[in-house]
Design a protein around this motif. Structure first.
Motif, PDB file in Angstrom:
ATOM      1  N   TYR A  47      72.925-104.528 -81.779  1.00  0.00           N
ATOM      2  CA  TYR A  47      73.533-104.250 -83.079  1.00  0.00           C
ATOM      3  C   TYR A  47      72.630-103.410 -83.981  1.00  0.00           C
ATOM      4  CZ  TYR A  47      76.709-107.857 -81.496  1.00  0.00           C
ATOM      5  OH  TYR A  47      77.609-108.570 -80.760  1.00  0.00           O
ATOM      6  N   ARG A  48      71.385-103.178 -83.544  1.00  0.00           N
ATOM      7  CA  ARG A  48      70.462-102.297 -84.270  1.00  0.00           C
ATOM      8  C   ARG A  48      69.789-101.369 -83.254  1.00  0.00           C
ATOM      9  NH1 ARG A  48      72.912-103.992 -87.972  1.00  0.00           N
ATOM     10  NH2 ARG A  48      72.195-105.240 -89.751  1.00  0.00           N
ATOM     11  N   PRO A  49      70.534-100.480 -82.570  1.00  0.00           N
ATOM     12  CA  PRO A  49      69.941 -99.638 -81.519  1.00  0.00           C
ATOM     13  C   PRO A  49      68.886 -98.684 -82.069  1.00  0.00           C
ATOM     14  CG  PRO A  49      72.179 -98.908 -82.038  1.00  0.00           C
ATOM     15  CD  PRO A  49      71.975-100.218 -82.725  1.00  0.00           C
ATOM     16  N   GLY A  50      68.947 -98.352 -83.346  1.00  0.00           N
ATOM     17  CA  GLY A  50      67.940 -97.466 -83.931  1.00  0.00           C
ATOM     18  C   GLY A  50      66.539 -98.028 -83.845  1.00  0.00           C
ATOM     19  N   ARG A  51      66.433 -99.370 -83.727  1.00  0.00           N
ATOM     20  CA  ARG A  51      65.109 -99.981 -83.614  1.00  0.00           C
ATOM     21  C   ARG A  51      64.390 -99.472 -82.368  1.00  0.00           C
ATOM     22  NH1 ARG A  51      64.060-106.465 -83.928  1.00  0.00           N
ATOM     23  NH2 ARG A  51      64.696-106.085 -86.082  1.00  0.00           N
ATOM     24  N   ALA A  52      65.121 -99.204 -81.279  1.00  0.00           N
ATOM     25  CA  ALA A  52      64.505 -98.708 -80.050  1.00  0.00           C
ATOM     26  C   ALA A  52      63.890 -97.326 -80.266  1.00  0.00           C
ATOM     27  CB  ALA A  52      65.541 -98.667 -78.927  1.00  0.00           C
ATOM     28  N   LEU A  53      64.547 -96.502 -81.083  1.00  0.00           N
ATOM     29  CA  LEU A  53      64.003 -95.179 -81.359  1.00  0.00           C
ATOM     30  C   LEU A  53      62.704 -95.271 -82.152  1.00  0.00           C
ATOM     31  CD1 LEU A  53      67.244 -93.167 -82.202  1.00  0.00           C
ATOM     32  CD2 LEU A  53      65.985 -93.299 -80.044  1.00  0.00           C
ATOM     33  N   TRP A  54      62.638 -96.205 -83.088  1.00  0.00           N
ATOM     34  CA  TRP A  54      61.382 -96.386 -83.832  1.00  0.00           C
ATOM     35  C   TRP A  54      60.259 -96.853 -82.904  1.00  0.00           C
ATOM     36  CZ3 TRP A  54      60.520 -94.374 -88.340  1.00  0.00           C
ATOM     37  CH2 TRP A  54      61.587 -94.139 -89.232  1.00  0.00           C
ATOM     38  N   LEU A  55      60.594 -97.759 -81.992  1.00  0.00           N
ATOM     39  CA  LEU A  55      59.581 -98.211 -81.036  1.00  0.00           C
ATOM     40  C   LEU A  55      59.164 -97.059 -80.113  1.00  0.00           C
ATOM     41  CD1 LEU A  55      61.017-101.720 -80.086  1.00  0.00           C
ATOM     42  CD2 LEU A  55      59.016-101.240 -81.513  1.00  0.00           C
ATOM     43  N   LEU A  56      60.128 -96.216 -79.763  1.00  0.00           N
ATOM     44  CA  LEU A  56      59.805 -95.056 -78.930  1.00  0.00           C
ATOM     45  C   LEU A  56      58.866 -94.111 -79.671  1.00  0.00           C
ATOM     46  CD1 LEU A  56      60.292 -93.499 -76.312  1.00  0.00           C
ATOM     47  CD2 LEU A  56      62.321 -92.485 -77.383  1.00  0.00           C
ATOM     48  N   LEU A  57      59.084 -93.941 -80.947  1.00  0.00           N
ATOM     49  CA  LEU A  57      58.196 -93.111 -81.747  1.00  0.00           C
ATOM     50  C   LEU A  57      56.780 -93.677 -81.761  1.00  0.00           C
ATOM     51  CD1 LEU A  57      57.750 -90.722 -83.646  1.00  0.00           C
ATOM     52  CD2 LEU A  57      58.535 -92.183 -85.542  1.00  0.00           C
ATOM     53  N   LEU A  58      56.678 -95.003 -81.842  1.00  0.00           N
ATOM     54  CA  LEU A  58      55.348 -95.638 -81.797  1.00  0.00           C
ATOM     55  C   LEU A  58      54.670 -95.381 -80.458  1.00  0.00           C
ATOM     56  CD1 LEU A  58      56.064 -99.083 -83.535  1.00  0.00           C
ATOM     57  CD2 LEU A  58      54.822 -97.115 -84.473  1.00  0.00           C
ATOM     58  N   LEU A  59      55.470 -95.414 -79.365  1.00  0.00           N
ATOM     59  CA  LEU A  59      54.896 -95.123 -78.055  1.00  0.00           C
ATOM     60  C   LEU A  59      54.373 -93.692 -77.991  1.00  0.00           C
ATOM     61  CD1 LEU A  59      57.351 -96.795 -75.497  1.00  0.00           C
ATOM     62  CD2 LEU A  59      55.058 -97.536 -76.129  1.00  0.00           C
ATOM     63  N   LEU A  60      55.124 -92.745 -78.556  1.00  0.00           N
ATOM     64  CA  LEU A  60      54.684 -91.351 -78.569  1.00  0.00           C
ATOM     65  C   LEU A  60      53.393 -91.186 -79.365  1.00  0.00           C
ATOM     66  CD1 LEU A  60      58.100 -89.508 -79.064  1.00  0.00           C
ATOM     67  CD2 LEU A  60      56.668 -89.536 -77.009  1.00  0.00           C
ATOM     68  N   LEU A  61      53.325 -91.907 -80.497  1.00  0.00           N
ATOM     69  CA  LEU A  61      52.094 -91.845 -81.289  1.00  0.00           C
ATOM     70  C   LEU A  61      50.924 -92.435 -80.505  1.00  0.00           C
ATOM     71  CD1 LEU A  61      53.447 -92.853 -84.823  1.00  0.00           C
ATOM     72  CD2 LEU A  61      52.735 -90.569 -84.037  1.00  0.00           C
ATOM     73  N   ALA A  62      51.198 -93.524 -79.774  1.00  0.00           N
ATOM     74  CA  ALA A  62      50.136 -94.122 -78.959  1.00  0.00           C
ATOM     75  C   ALA A  62      49.671 -93.157 -77.874  1.00  0.00           C
ATOM     76  CB  ALA A  62      50.642 -95.426 -78.342  1.00  0.00           C
ATOM     77  N   ALA A  63      50.638 -92.483 -77.234  1.00  0.00           N
ATOM     78  CA  ALA A  63      50.289 -91.524 -76.186  1.00  0.00           C
ATOM     79  C   ALA A  63      49.475 -90.368 -76.756  1.00  0.00           C
ATOM     80  CB  ALA A  63      51.555 -91.008 -75.519  1.00  0.00           C
ATOM     81  N   CYS A  64      49.857 -89.870 -77.905  1.00  0.00           N
ATOM     82  CA  CYS A  64      49.107 -88.787 -78.552  1.00  0.00           C
ATOM     83  C   CYS A  64      47.691 -89.253 -78.903  1.00  0.00           C
ATOM     84  CB  CYS A  64      49.835 -88.322 -79.799  1.00  0.00           C
ATOM     85  SG  CYS A  64      51.398 -87.461 -79.441  1.00  0.00           S
ATOM     86  N   GLY A  65      47.622 -90.530 -79.349  1.00  0.00           N
ATOM     87  CA  GLY A  65      46.300 -91.054 -79.657  1.00  0.00           C
ATOM     88  C   GLY A  65      45.409 -91.134 -78.440  1.00  0.00           C
TER      89      GLY A  65
END
Length: 620
Positions: free
Chosen positions: A514-532
């Protein structure tokens, strides 16, 4: 003998007839089979022997104010009025003191203020009596000890009104009034009637009677020590029925007031009525049909047993069922083991308003028992409902349908219920209940908390129905909040660790879809982690270089490498210009990036599943 001889005389009689007043008649007046066209008036006379008028055909007859030991008038035909006003009859006839069985009166029947006493039989026996005018029986006093009614009118036909106001009827061996199959073409008034009866037939019995006009027992008092107070199964009334202020006490499994399968074309009023039974329902109305509203304001009903204090199983009410109309609160009390209100399969074509109700039940059927009810309008319940013993269910609405609004108690009631220990908290049965608009009075948060805390077992349907009601009014966010709460309740029912883990993952990532946008925010965190990882660890330590000359990669190239390795769907133009070395540190970076890539794919999958609703498909 002289009166009979005069009436049979061939000589012409005075058209004014025979008039006798204040006389004492020592012999028996026997006019059996006599035919006469002149009036017979024997008023304020005293008869030592019963008066016999069987099968006589007479003109107007008056025994007004007379005293006699019996009146035997079976089959009497009167072409005019029959007046027994103020008659006093005391006898020991095993059948009846006053008999009009099968009599036919073309005018009116006057029995106002008549007093009849019989120690061994019925007082007034008039089965199949036919009156073409009005029957005035008001202030009639009848006392007897008989298996028949003190006043018996079985199969009687009255073309005018039947007036029995202020009557006092007592039978120590049977019904006070027995009038099965009575037919009245106009109104029937029994206001302020006092009736004491004995036995299963009831104190007042009107089974299968048909009354074309109104029926009123306002302020009547009915008592039966071993049966129903008012027995009216199959009664038909083509207008209003008023039981306002009725006090009925019965002592039988059949209840105090019985209206089983009765049909009332007009309104049914029970304002301020007091209905008490120590062995059955105060009001038994299975299969009752009411064409107008049913008004029960101020009703006090006390019963015992599983049939409830008030029983309306399978009843059909075309108008409202309302507790309004009285300042007194409605009290429904079951002192046995059963509900206060039992109304399974009740059908109401308008609103049900049970405001200011104090309901007390006992046992597993619950206090207010309405499974399978169908309500075309609003359902409003207010006041209090308690289950004293044997169970905690206070409201059963399983598979009921409310076409419009649902309003169940106020916030004060619910807060008090929520404050109790779980083992003492009142319970709701709501599985299968449907309604169109959001519940009022309590509000969304209160009602949701009621589903979470007051249902004995988890069931998804009540949550989904609540969410659907909010969707019907465009409140999509509120609907999602409710469905998330449903999933949280469902989580508590899971037992296998694998199921719990997957369910919790869907909660953390997409909030159960019911809140699928939460997955996109978590995906963004993963991208930031990968960049880090790439910019802070790999590139500064020489683990990410150009493959040709081993030179360091630029910042943009490093970011591109991180994004592309995390999400292969996003390939930067610079990808392929940098490469991890073969060192141990580079291999560790490679492993980390594989883990981040797997997590990113999982999040993308969850997002798509949540967005398309796939993750919400299961029936849980």
């Amino acid at each position: 003998m002289a009166i009979r001889a005069i009436l049979l005389s061939k000589d012409s009689l005075d058209p004014r007839g025979i008039r006798l007043q204040g006389a004492r008649v020592t012999g028996q007046l026997d006019l059996t089979d006599v035919r006469s066209a002149v009036p017979l008036k024997l008023e304020k006379c005293r008869f030592d022997e019963p008066v016999v008028l069987e099968r006589a055909q007479l003109s107007t007859v008056s025994l007004r104010g007379s005293h006699l030991s019996g009146l035997q008038a079976d089959g009497l035909h009167v072409d005019g009025d029959l007046s027994l006003k103020g008659l006093r009859a005391t006898g020991t006839d095993q059948e009846s003191v006053v008999r009009l069985r099968g009599a036919h009166i073309t005018g009116r029947l006057w029995m106002e203020g008549v007093v009849i006493n019989n120690a061994t039989g019925s007082a007034f026996f008039a089965d199949d009596l036919k009156v073409d005018g009005t029957a005035f029986l008001d202030r009639l006093q009848a006392t007897c000890d008989s298996k028949h009614g003190a006043v018996q009118l079985i199969g009687a036909r009255i073309a005018g009104q039947l007036v029995m106001t202020n009557c006092r009827l007592t039978n120590y061996g049977g019904p006070a009034l027995h009038a099965d199959a009575l037919r009245v073409e106009n109104m029937t008034g029994m206001d302020d009637l006092r009736a004491i009866g004995e036995g299963e037939s009831g104190a007042v019995r009107l089974s299968e009677a048909h009354i074309t006009g109104q029926l009123s027992l306002s302020q009547a008092k009915l008592y039966n020590s071993s049966g129903p107070a008012f027995q009216a199964d199959g009664l038909r009334v083509n207008a209003l029925v008023s039981l306002d202020g009725l006090k009925a006490t019965g002592h039988h499994e059949d209840g105090a007031v019985r209206l089983m399968h009765a049909s009332i074309s007009g309104q049914l009023n029970l304002l301020g009525a007091v209905l008490v039974s120590d062995r059955g329902p105060g009001l038994a109305g299975d299969g009752l049909r009411v064409g107008g509203s049913t008004v029960i304001g101020g009703l006090q009903a006390e019963g015992a047993g599983e049939d409830g204090a008030v029983r309306l199983s399978g009843a059909h009410l075309s108008g409202k069922l309302s507790t309004r109309g009285s300042e007194k609160a409605v009290r429904l009390t079951n002192k046995g083991n059963g509900p206060a209100l039992r109304a399974d399969r009740l059908r109401v074509d308008s609103d049900v308003i049970l405001a200011s109700v104090t309901a007390t039940g006992r046992g597993e059927l619950g206090t207010l028992h309405l499974p399978g009810a169908h309500i075309a309008g609003d359902l409003t319940v207010g006041g209090s409902a308690t289950n004293d013993s044997g169970g905690r269910i206070f409201l059963d609405l399983r598979h009921a349908h409310v076409h419009s609004q649902l309003s169940l108690f106020d916030q004060t009631f619910w807060r008090e219920a929520f404050s109790k220990q779980e083992t003492e908290r009142p319970q709701l049965l709501l599985n299968g209940l449907t309604y169109r608009t959001p519940p009022t009075a309590s509000g969304a948060d209160i009602w949701l908390e009621a589903l979470q805390k007051c249902m004995p077992h988890y069931s998804p349907q009540p949550y989904r129905q609540l969410a659907e009601s909010y969707r019907n009014v465009g409140a999509e966010e509120q609907a999602k909040k409710i469905l998330i709460a449903q999933q949280e309740a469902f989580h508590a029912t899971l037992h296998r660790r694998r199921d719990k883990a997957w369910h919790r993952t869907s909660d953390l990532t997409v909030r159960y879809g019911y809140r699928p946008g939460r997955a996109l925010w978590l995906l963004l965190l993963l991208l930031l982690a990968a960049c880090g990882v790439m910019t802070i660890w790999a590139e500064p330590h020489g683990l990410l270089v150009h493959p040709g000359d081993g030179s360091h990669c630029g910042f943009i190239e490093t970011i591109g490498e991180a994004v592309t390795r995390t999400l292969p769907l996003l390939r930067f133009a610079a990808y392929g210009g940098c490469k991890l070395t073969d060192s141990g540190g580079a291999q560790a970076v490679y492993a980390v990036m594989l883990i981040l890539q797997a997590l990113s794919w999982a999040l993308l999958t969850l997002f798509v599943a949540g967005f398309t609703g796939i993750i919400r498909k299961p029936s849980s």
